[in-house]
Design a protein around this motif. Structure first.
Motif: not given
Length: 267
Positions: A159-181
């Motif tokens: 709900r918060g990130l959207g489908s693609q960003m949620a998948r990116r977060a969960l599948f990669t485990g990589a850190a994301m910057k505030a500007a991206e979010l």
């Protein structure tokens, strides 16, 4: 009058003044990592804030001046999350904490700085509104630890990130910057680090000045739409209809006519 309370032997702190509540994950020596006792205490603290202290809005933040939360305290995993049976018990307390934020009858604002990882990210995702300083970093490192993130909490990421960003977060485990979010809509605002507390306070005070019944009806209606819950939508409609018979509605009309700020009581 300012009210305060502590939970989990002081690692969860709660304050309330003039309708604005503050919930602090206070373990800065460990980047505000959340222990099992702290997970259990979060629902208690949220209940105390809105039911006993009278908070009309709650700001969720990390203790100290550096981080929001590094998530679950991994040092406890060998004992408390070492197999499927113990993991189920542990994750049940995680889920109750996320649900307490998500289902609080008042709006919850996450004010994020620094590290916001794992369960800390989950708490922020469960909040209604999210602000972050430009130095904030977000990640869900579950896949890098060889475990799965609690399935019932994944909904908040979607709900918060959207489908693609949620998948990116969960599948990669990589850190994301505030500007991206901020760009994907997870954050409502990004601030300079020294302005985060002030901006969160202004937002919270603005919300707290509004009619509590209206806020409750709006939050419930938003959740009903997001979760496609017909029963919840009906409940929101009932609460919404009750506002037209409330003292606050009369006060709102009177204040508008008299060109003054309304003083709402929640009745």
């Amino acid at each position: 009058m300012k009210q305060s309370n502590t939970f989990a032997t002081g690692f969860i702190k709660a304050f309330c003044e003039a309708g604005t509540g503050l919930l602090v994950i206070d373990n800065p020596q460990r980047k505000n990592a959340v222990t099992a006792a702290m997970w259990r205490a979060i629902p208690e603290a949220i209940h105390w804030l809105h039911a006993e202290a009278g908070a009309r809005v709650i700001v969720l933040t990390g203790g100290g001046t550096v981080d929001f939360s590094a998530g679950a305290d991994i040092s406890e995993f060998t004992e408390l999350r070492n197999d499927a049976a113990t993991a189920r018990i542990y994750e049940a307390s995680n889920s109750r904490a996320f649900a307490a934020v998500r289902e609080a009858p008042v709006p919850v604002i996450a004010a994020v700085r620094g590290v916001c990882y794992g369960g800390g990210f989950g708490l922020a995702a469960a909040a209604d509104l999210r602000l972050a300083s430009s130095d904030a970093m977000f990640a869900v490192p579950a896949a890098r630890l060889g475990l799965a993130y609690p399935a019932d909490a994944v909904q908040d990421f979607v709900r918060g990130l959207g489908s693609q960003m949620a998948r990116r977060a969960l599948f990669t485990g990589a850190a994301m910057k505030a500007a991206e979010l901020l760009a994907c809509g997870f954050l409502s605002e990004m601030t300079e680090p020294d302005q985060l507390e002030q901006r969160a306070q202004i937002l919270a005070d603005t919300i707290a000045a509004n009619a509590p019944l209206s806020l409750r009806a709006s939050k419930l209606a938003l959740r009903a739409v997001e979760e496609a819950d017909v029963d919840m939508l009906r409940e929101a409609e009932i609460i919404g209809a009750s506002t037209f018979e409330s003292e606050d509605y009369r006060e709102g009309r009177t204040a508008f006519a008299e060109r003054r700020r309304p003083v709402f009581t929640g009745r």
